[in-house]
Design an enzyme around this catalytic site. Structure first.
Site, PDB file in Angstrom:
ATOM      1  N   ASP A  14       1.112  -0.838   0.082  1.00 50.09           N
ATOM      2  CA  ASP A  14       0.251  -0.102  -0.259  1.00 50.09           C
ATOM      3  C   ASP A  14       1.465   1.127   0.195  1.00 50.09           C
ATOM      4  O   ASP A  14       1.969   0.913   0.537  1.00 50.09           O
ATOM      5  CB  ASP A  14      -1.255  -0.121   1.751  1.00 50.09           C
ATOM      6  CG  ASP A  14      -1.489   1.004   1.358  1.00 50.09           C
ATOM      7  OD1 ASP A  14      -1.187   2.228   1.054  1.00 50.09           O
ATOM      8  OD2 ASP A  14      -2.641   0.266   2.703  1.00 50.09           O
ATOM      9  N   ASP A  31      -8.420  -5.895   1.494  1.00 55.54           N
ATOM     10  CA  ASP A  31      -7.900  -6.107   2.369  1.00 55.54           C
ATOM     11  C   ASP A  31      -8.314  -5.424   3.796  1.00 55.54           C
ATOM     12  O   ASP A  31      -9.464  -4.261   3.548  1.00 55.54           O
ATOM     13  CB  ASP A  31      -6.721  -5.314   1.960  1.00 55.54           C
ATOM     14  CG  ASP A  31      -6.087  -3.882   2.366  1.00 55.54           C
ATOM     15  OD1 ASP A  31      -6.852  -2.934   1.085  1.00 55.54           O
ATOM     16  OD2 ASP A  31      -5.885  -2.936   3.154  1.00 55.54           O
ATOM     17  N   CYS A  46     -16.236 -23.317  12.408  1.00 57.54           N
ATOM     18  CA  CYS A  46     -15.312 -23.030  11.626  1.00 57.54           C
ATOM     19  C   CYS A  46     -14.164 -24.013  12.249  1.00 57.54           C
ATOM     20  O   CYS A  46     -13.809 -25.194  13.213  1.00 57.54           O
ATOM     21  CB  CYS A  46     -14.489 -22.386  12.750  1.00 57.54           C
ATOM     22  SG  CYS A  46     -12.970 -21.119  12.415  1.00 57.54           S
ATOM     23  N   CYS A  73     -10.882 -23.352  12.211  1.00 61.78           N
ATOM     24  CA  CYS A  73      -9.309 -22.920  12.292  1.00 61.78           C
ATOM     25  C   CYS A  73      -8.649 -23.434  13.976  1.00 61.78           C
ATOM     26  O   CYS A  73      -9.879 -24.157  14.527  1.00 61.78           O
ATOM     27  CB  CYS A  73      -9.413 -21.754  12.983  1.00 61.78           C
ATOM     28  SG  CYS A  73      -9.826 -21.392  13.711  1.00 61.78           S
ATOM     29  N   CYS A  88     -10.621 -22.356  16.908  1.00 63.01           N
ATOM     30  CA  CYS A  88     -11.609 -22.863  17.410  1.00 63.01           C
ATOM     31  C   CYS A  88     -11.326 -25.034  17.625  1.00 63.01           C
ATOM     32  O   CYS A  88     -12.760 -25.494  18.455  1.00 63.01           O
ATOM     33  CB  CYS A  88     -12.950 -23.033  16.136  1.00 63.01           C
ATOM     34  SG  CYS A  88     -13.386 -21.211  16.747  1.00 63.01           S
ATOM     35  N   HIS A 128      -8.344 -16.835  14.102  1.00 66.70           N
ATOM     36  CA  HIS A 128      -9.438 -17.496  13.789  1.00 66.70           C
ATOM     37  C   HIS A 128     -10.883 -16.696  13.381  1.00 66.70           C
ATOM     38  O   HIS A 128     -11.329 -17.064  11.373  1.00 66.70           O
ATOM     39  CB  HIS A 128     -10.630 -17.545  14.840  1.00 66.70           C
ATOM     40  CG  HIS A 128     -12.127 -16.815  14.930  1.00 66.70           C
ATOM     41  ND1 HIS A 128     -12.527 -18.404  14.165  1.00 66.70           N
ATOM     42  CD2 HIS A 128     -13.044 -17.154  14.168  1.00 66.70           C
ATOM     43  CE1 HIS A 128     -14.164 -18.468  14.152  1.00 66.70           C
ATOM     44  NE2 HIS A 128     -14.689 -17.421  14.330  1.00 66.70           N
TER      45      HIS A 128
END
Lengths: 377, 377
Positions: free
Chosen positions: A93, A270, A308, A310, A313, A339
């Site tokens: 950026d 983003d 989830c 991840c 989790c 997460h």
């Protein structure tokens, strides 16, 4: 730019598309969400964890890395890839938004931007050419031009004239940026400005497209306009831009913002929302936002989101995560960030699958409806 | 206490020994260093990373977990193991040191301790029985008795009398703790006090040993006494304690402190130094301390410690780690903590190997000499 830096559309569903964005450090499946690594790291989450969560490309901030540690240090590591350990693609950026909207004592003139450094208070100057040079030294795979992003107060006198002037200056800076850019292994994206004015956005998109960029971003959105207004501004810019070029909606947003934009043909995103929400104990789930600080979760043995996949989790309870966040234990923000990032990255996976199956509109409508039902609660 | 909770010595080198400390959640190879997880988490480092770094047992703080989230919440998760995701052995520190030396408005009487909660300012009371009950609810594998740890100013009038009174009270509390303790799957360790007085330490060790504990800690050390003085106090206590019981030196210290104590027959350690130093950019290496904030490391592409096998040293440069710490990026403290913990855990591995090879004195002398050469630099 070499031919290897190409964008190929692999699937379409209305205006939405799936693609492969080829870079010098690999290809990115789009639509893609880029976790924000301002200083070259994502809020306590390590590169291997980001890859496992499905990240294909990260975003770093040119201006912040220029201030600290300086692009020379990064270049000596072989660029961002060697410096940070994230060997996949990077987008940088330009820092225009941070500088022109957040820094102190900002002065913008035709040369560029001068401002007081937030690190040491000393005067700093950034020009379009300098911003390109810094990104070339950082070695990112996608560089962004310096733009002037202004945000007039509602009803501010002369607002439209100021936005028009900033939009035209952004265009002149874009031309200078293109001339300054020499790395054949790095994309350079132009940025469409124009505030919330349809004619200005249309003119900005057309003129930026004609300059010869092969990738484009929507700048200055997500600053308070309605979702419907933003949809209109995004769609009309797309009508002016080279249709096969990748499109990036900068700095947005909620899940509904992303799927709406995907439906309009945006390819890259983003946003700091997943990590910011995580630090404040707000988790994204398939059932809506989970506000962990609520006392209701103090004894809740369930994983944050039972749907989830991840690592957070898989291993930890809502009560434990809540406890860590309340105690200020760093592991809490790390686990919650991982997460939330997985939620966003999985949303992109779901969007790509939905486009391939021509079901994106249904996905968009369900994500939008979930957020609307939350607001009514 | 069931027979399964045993300590077996497997090797000796002078007074030093290697052993296996059996708990309800597995055996720990000693000498062992316990990373400090005050609130049930180690400074941004996850349980699987601690295991990979060689940790065999963690330490949590009874008092802090009692305040937040409360032992009931932990118990509902099946104890610390279910709550935190660290399924191996846990030791819980009684909180006596934190409360009597750090809390505000502390009053200690024969019943126990009352003080103002640092969380909400309200009056709290802890008795020896309550501290045992909380640890039973937390489900730790090793519980510690509540002790009174006082630290008179040098030359303070009546200091010896105060230390003597605290030591005798600690003994009466130890007796009450033993009576209150009912979990057969949990060790309960007595604590030797006595300040820096040899006769008081000797008497405390003898009397605590006679109460029937099967494990013991040295309390109130590392509070300013010289290393030689501490060695003497540790050694004379060992002469009084049941020789086959595990011995734990609480809250210490530098690598040299650990190897000196190992040479005297200490089996367990904990200390916040590795994680505290990490946050301040001070890294332990085989060549001594690396102070990452020094400008000399700004462009240093080397790993923090080329001799280290931790994930931080495998992937990241000194310059990157320095940059993250200076930018306040959470990943910096996490990576530095993991490195420093691996250094401590590896030091324990080296000590166990040295004991098995009857070379511990040489290891101790080299670690002590390295620290002394640093102080002279």
């Amino acid at each position: 730019m070499t031919a290897a830096l190409a964008f190929t559309v692999t699937d379409r569903d209305g205006a939405a598309r799936c693609g492969r964005l080829h870079t010098a450090h690999g290809a990115v499946a789009t639509p893609a969400f880029m976790p924000v690594a301002t200083y070259g790291a994502v809020r306590g989450v390590a590169p291997d964890e980001l890859a496992a969560a499905g990240a294909g490309i990260l975003l770093a901030n040119t201006y912040h890395l220029h201030e600290r540690p300086g692009e020379q240090v990064v270049a000596e590591h072989g660029g961002l890839h060697g410096f940070t350990g994230w060997r996949g693609p990077w987008l940088t950026d330009s820092g225009g938004f941070q500088v022109t909207s957040l820094a102190e004592k900002v002065r913008v003139d035709e040369d560029g931007v001068t401002f007081a450094s937030p690190v040491d208070g000393r005067r700093r100057a950034l020009s379009p050419e300098r911003v390109v040079a810094v990104q070339q030294a950082l070695g990112s795979d996608i560089a962004m031009v310096l733009d002037e992003c202004i945000r007039p107060e509602p009803g501010e006198p002369g607002a439209e004239m100021r936005v028009r002037a900033a939009t035209e200056r952004t265009l002149r800076w874009a031309e200078r940026s293109l001339r300054a850019h020499t790395r054949a292994d790095q994309w350079l994206f132009g940025i469409v400005q124009g505030g919330s004015s349809e004619p200005l956005r249309r003119a900005s998109a057309r003129a930026t497209g004609e300059l010869g960029f092969r990738g484009f971003a929507h700048g200055g959105l997500g600053l308070g306009e309605s979702a419907e207004r933003r949809d209109a501004l995004v769609a009309l810019a797309h009508a002016e831009l080279p249709p096969e070029a990748p499109r990036y909606l900068m700095g947005l947003g909620r899940p509904s913002d992303l799927v709406r934009a995907i439906a309009l043909g945006v390819d890259l995103f983003d946003c700091v929302l997943p990590t910011r929400h995580a630090r404040h104990g707000v988790l994204f789930t398939t059932q809506g936002l989970l506000r962990l600080k609520n006392a209701a979760y103090a004894r809740d043995l369930e994983p944050p989101d039972p749907d989830c996949d991840c690592p957070t989790c898989a291993r930890f309870s809502r009560a434990y995560l809540r406890h860590l966040l309340r105690a200020g234990e760093a592991l809490g923000a790390r686990l919650a960030s991982l997460h939330n990032l997985r939620f966003y990255l999985r949303l992109m996976e779901r969007a790509r699958e939905a486009i391939a199956a021509r079901r994106l509109a249904a996905l968009r409508d369900s994500v939008v409806a979930l957020e609307e039902s939350e607001r009514e609660r």
